[in-house]
Motif scaffolding. Structure first.
Motif, PDB file in Angstrom:
ATOM      1  N   GLN A 123       0.811  -1.213   0.000  1.00 27.72           N
ATOM      2  CA  GLN A 123       0.000   0.000   0.000  1.00 27.72           C
ATOM      3  C   GLN A 123       0.845   1.265   0.000  1.00 27.72           C
ATOM      4  O   GLN A 123       0.357   2.336  -0.326  1.00 27.72           O
ATOM      5  N   LYS A 124       2.101   1.157   0.379  1.00 24.29           N
ATOM      6  CA  LYS A 124       2.956   2.342   0.408  1.00 24.29           C
ATOM      7  C   LYS A 124       3.251   2.836  -1.010  1.00 24.29           C
ATOM      8  O   LYS A 124       3.445   2.056  -1.928  1.00 24.29           O
ATOM      9  N   ILE A 125       3.273   4.143  -1.156  1.00 19.30           N
ATOM     10  CA  ILE A 125       3.605   4.769  -2.430  1.00 19.30           C
ATOM     11  C   ILE A 125       5.121   4.969  -2.465  1.00 19.30           C
ATOM     12  O   ILE A 125       5.691   5.637  -1.599  1.00 19.30           O
ATOM     13  N   HIS A 132      18.186  19.737  -6.923  1.00 20.82           N
ATOM     14  CA  HIS A 132      19.425  20.355  -7.427  1.00 20.82           C
ATOM     15  C   HIS A 132      20.075  21.263  -6.383  1.00 20.82           C
ATOM     16  O   HIS A 132      21.031  21.976  -6.677  1.00 20.82           O
ATOM     17  N   TYR A 133      19.545  21.237  -5.143  1.00 20.69           N
ATOM     18  CA  TYR A 133      20.128  22.051  -4.079  1.00 20.69           C
ATOM     19  C   TYR A 133      21.173  21.288  -3.258  1.00 20.69           C
ATOM     20  O   TYR A 133      21.757  21.836  -2.339  1.00 20.69           O
ATOM     21  N   GLY A 134      21.374  20.018  -3.588  1.00 14.31           N
ATOM     22  CA  GLY A 134      22.357  19.235  -2.844  1.00 14.31           C
ATOM     23  C   GLY A 134      21.694  18.184  -1.970  1.00 14.31           C
ATOM     24  O   GLY A 134      20.475  18.179  -1.756  1.00 14.31           O
ATOM     25  N   MET A 135      22.522  17.302  -1.427  1.00 14.57           N
ATOM     26  CA  MET A 135      22.017  16.160  -0.669  1.00 14.57           C
ATOM     27  C   MET A 135      21.351  16.575   0.637  1.00 14.57           C
ATOM     28  O   MET A 135      20.371  15.959   1.073  1.00 14.57           O
ATOM     29  N   ALA A 136      21.827  17.635   1.271  1.00 13.56           N
ATOM     30  CA  ALA A 136      21.220  18.078   2.532  1.00 13.56           C
ATOM     31  C   ALA A 136      19.767  18.491   2.309  1.00 13.56           C
ATOM     32  O   ALA A 136      18.865  18.116   3.075  1.00 13.56           O
ATOM     33  N   ALA A 137      19.520  19.241   1.237  1.00 15.92           N
ATOM     34  CA  ALA A 137      18.154  19.683   0.924  1.00 15.92           C
ATOM     35  C   ALA A 137      17.281  18.484   0.549  1.00 15.92           C
ATOM     36  O   ALA A 137      16.112  18.402   0.956  1.00 15.92           O
ATOM     37  N   ALA A 138      17.844  17.545  -0.213  1.00 14.38           N
ATOM     38  CA  ALA A 138      17.097  16.347  -0.610  1.00 14.38           C
ATOM     39  C   ALA A 138      16.712  15.520   0.619  1.00 14.38           C
ATOM     40  O   ALA A 138      15.578  15.018   0.722  1.00 14.38           O
ATOM     41  N   THR A 139      17.644  15.397   1.569  1.00 12.95           N
ATOM     42  CA  THR A 139      17.374  14.654   2.801  1.00 12.95           C
ATOM     43  C   THR A 139      16.303  15.349   3.635  1.00 12.95           C
ATOM     44  O   THR A 139      15.444  14.694   4.238  1.00 12.95           O
ATOM     45  N   LEU A 140      16.334  16.676   3.648  1.00 12.05           N
ATOM     46  CA  LEU A 140      15.330  17.446   4.391  1.00 12.05           C
ATOM     47  C   LEU A 140      13.937  17.198   3.820  1.00 12.05           C
ATOM     48  O   LEU A 140      12.975  16.946   4.555  1.00 12.05           O
ATOM     49  N   ILE A 141      13.818  17.246   2.485  1.00  9.70           N
ATOM     50  CA  ILE A 141      12.533  16.978   1.829  1.00  9.70           C
ATOM     51  C   ILE A 141      12.061  15.556   2.151  1.00  9.70           C
ATOM     52  O   ILE A 141      10.912  15.332   2.520  1.00  9.70           O
ATOM     53  N   SER A 142      12.969  14.620   2.018  1.00  6.38           N
ATOM     54  CA  SER A 142      12.654  13.208   2.256  1.00  6.38           C
ATOM     55  C   SER A 142      12.169  12.977   3.681  1.00  6.38           C
ATOM     56  O   SER A 142      11.151  12.304   3.908  1.00  6.38           O
ATOM     57  N   THR A 143      12.886  13.563   4.654  1.00  9.06           N
ATOM     58  CA  THR A 143      12.540  13.386   6.069  1.00  9.06           C
ATOM     59  C   THR A 143      11.173  13.975   6.379  1.00  9.06           C
ATOM     60  O   THR A 143      10.363  13.360   7.091  1.00  9.06           O
ATOM     61  N   LYS A 144      10.907  15.158   5.822  1.00 10.72           N
ATOM     62  CA  LYS A 144       9.630  15.815   6.093  1.00 10.72           C
ATOM     63  C   LYS A 144       8.466  15.028   5.496  1.00 10.72           C
ATOM     64  O   LYS A 144       7.423  14.839   6.143  1.00 10.72           O
ATOM     65  N   ILE A 145       8.635  14.552   4.271  1.00  7.51           N
ATOM     66  CA  ILE A 145       7.568  13.775   3.620  1.00  7.51           C
ATOM     67  C   ILE A 145       7.306  12.484   4.384  1.00  7.51           C
ATOM     68  O   ILE A 145       6.156  12.106   4.630  1.00  7.51           O
ATOM     69  N   ASN A 146       8.376  11.810   4.794  1.00  8.94           N
ATOM     70  CA  ASN A 146       8.210  10.555   5.549  1.00  8.94           C
ATOM     71  C   ASN A 146       7.495  10.773   6.874  1.00  8.94           C
ATOM     72  O   ASN A 146       6.698   9.947   7.310  1.00  8.94           O
ATOM     73  N   LEU A 148       5.333  13.196   7.598  1.00  8.21           N
ATOM     74  CA  LEU A 148       3.955  13.667   7.421  1.00  8.21           C
ATOM     75  C   LEU A 148       3.046  12.636   6.762  1.00  8.21           C
ATOM     76  O   LEU A 148       1.849  12.606   7.032  1.00  8.21           O
ATOM     77  N   PHE A 149       3.625  11.816   5.903  1.00 12.26           N
ATOM     78  CA  PHE A 149       2.814  10.847   5.144  1.00 12.26           C
ATOM     79  C   PHE A 149       3.377   9.441   5.323  1.00 12.26           C
ATOM     80  O   PHE A 149       4.321   9.052   4.634  1.00 12.26           O
ATOM     81  N   GLY A 150       2.781   8.687   6.244  1.00 12.32           N
ATOM     82  CA  GLY A 150       3.256   7.323   6.484  1.00 12.32           C
ATOM     83  C   GLY A 150       3.073   6.406   5.290  1.00 12.32           C
ATOM     84  O   GLY A 150       3.764   5.404   5.163  1.00 12.32           O
ATOM     85  N   VAL A 151       2.148   6.769   4.390  1.00 12.50           N
ATOM     86  CA  VAL A 151       1.863   5.926   3.229  1.00 12.50           C
ATOM     87  C   VAL A 151       2.921   6.077   2.134  1.00 12.50           C
ATOM     88  O   VAL A 151       2.980   5.277   1.208  1.00 12.50           O
ATOM     89  N   LEU A 199       2.204  20.333  -0.048  1.00 16.24           N
ATOM     90  CA  LEU A 199       1.672  19.234   0.765  1.00 16.24           C
ATOM     91  C   LEU A 199       0.257  18.877   0.322  1.00 16.24           C
ATOM     92  O   LEU A 199      -0.125  17.703   0.297  1.00 16.24           O
ATOM     93  N   GLU A 200      -0.540  19.896  -0.040  1.00 14.28           N
ATOM     94  CA  GLU A 200      -1.907  19.656  -0.509  1.00 14.28           C
ATOM     95  C   GLU A 200      -1.917  18.838  -1.799  1.00 14.28           C
ATOM     96  O   GLU A 200      -2.763  17.960  -1.988  1.00 14.28           O
ATOM     97  N   GLN A 201      -0.963  19.114  -2.694  1.00 13.75           N
ATOM     98  CA  GLN A 201      -0.867  18.352  -3.945  1.00 13.75           C
ATOM     99  C   GLN A 201      -0.525  16.886  -3.664  1.00 13.75           C
ATOM    100  O   GLN A 201      -1.055  15.976  -4.308  1.00 13.75           O
TER     101      GLN A 201
END
Length: 326
Positions: A123-125, A132-146, A148-151, A199-201
């Motif tokens: 069921q997980k997406i 393109h801002y670097g690995m730190a920014a990518a990790t920040l996005i990834s952590t926040k999404i994980n 907020l959205f368990g799915v 987040l709404e999208q």
């Protein structure tokens, strides 16, 4: 029972000793039902302990007083019951041991737990982050999404260059800070701040990816046949499946696989029956609904409505959760 067995036995030694029969069971389940459980080590361990204790050692602990009968469990968990039927036939082949109805309940429960584990993962997406801002920014996005959205499960973070050179495309969603041209996979554009509108999208995408849409489409496109009466089960199955064969939805061998499956364990539930066959003989998934004016004798029931769900192996792998829910 499982806890007691683990305390009594050397688990690793038992799992190793039971390896042949366990993987034979899982191999047959994959062939018959197109469900691969071979990587579920928890199931391998629990089945090994159960079969070793009850079949080889004859350590027959008194079963708990369950609220349901074995046939009720078959109706409640038809896929896992089907697995228990397959496992029982392999156990008999290996040990000339007839699995009792009580033991069938425990086998069914073992398999149902494994199915629930599969559902949670399926069921997980699966999403990737392109940044393109670097690995730190990518990790920040990834952590926040994980968080907020368990799915959603982030399976990788890439630069655009690395993304364009990916060989595998095993993801459902792309979260990107850069414009992507001509992507077949849905793309949602995000910033390192992951703003509220972004987040709404993401939430809208999750809601649209609802399993009920798959089932609704299958039911709407079902083939419906009406008959006045039928002499017996074989006649009604032959007539119905012939329509599927003529439409090139299934191979001729599918009919025999349905009849053989009915011999193992009848699928009637009151005035309904839900026969099914080997997915390897299905070219395209189709729900066949047969309505009879006069009921036909089916095991213990007089059946008037038959739901034959011919599911292809590919569709079962792609849509595991909605199809097992059906």
């Amino acid at each position: 029972m499982s806890l007691r067995k683990q305390n009594v036995f050397d688990v690793d030694a038992i799992v190793n000793q039971m390896q042949d029969i366990i993987y034979k069971i899982l191999e047959n389940i994959e062939y018959r039902l197109s469900i691969d459980l071979s990587q579920d080590m928890e199931l391998v361990k629990n089945l090994s302990l159960h079969i070793y204790a009850t079949v080889l050692r004859k350590d027959m602990l008194k079963p708990a007083n369950l609220d349901c009968q074995w046939n009720e469990l078959g109706y409640q968990y038809p896929v896992s019951f089907e697995m228990a039927v397959i496992a029982s036939s392999i156990i008999k082949e290996y040990y000339q041991y007839d699995v009792s109805r009580n033991e069938m309940i425990y086998l069914t429960l073992h398999f149902q737990v494994a199915i629930e584990r599969l559902k949670i993962e399926e069921q997980k997406i699966r999403a990737i982050v392109i940044c393109h801002y670097g690995m730190a920014a990518a990790t920040l996005i990834s952590t926040k999404i994980n968080s907020l959205f368990g799915v959603i499960r982030i399976i990788g973070c890439y630069s655009m260059h690395d993304f364009l050179n990916l060989n595998k495309h095993d993801y459902d969603l792309i979260l990107s800070t850069e414009k992507i041209e001509h992507s077949k996979t849905p793309v949602i554009y995000v910033s390192p701040a992951v703003r509220e509108n972004e987040l709404e999208q993401i939430l809208k995408y999750i809601n649209n990816k609802n399993v009920s849409n798959t089932l609704r489409l299958i039911i709407m496109e079902s083939m419906v046949l009406n008959y006045k009466r039928a002499k017996n089960i074989d006649e009604i199955l032959s007539s119905g499946i012939k329509a599927l064969i003529d439409a090139k939805l299934v191979e001729p061998e599918y009919l025999n696989s349905v009849i053989e499956r009915e011999k193992i364990s009848p699928t009637d539930i009151g005035c309904f029956a839900v026969p099914h066959g080997n997915p390897n003989f299905v070219n395209k998934t189709k729900l066949l609904i047969i309505c009879l004016d006069e009921g036909v004798k089916w095991n213990k029931s007089m059946v008037k409505y038959i739901f034959l769900f011919a599911v292809s192996k590919d569709d079962f792998n792609k849509n595991f959760t909605p199809l097992t829910i059906f």
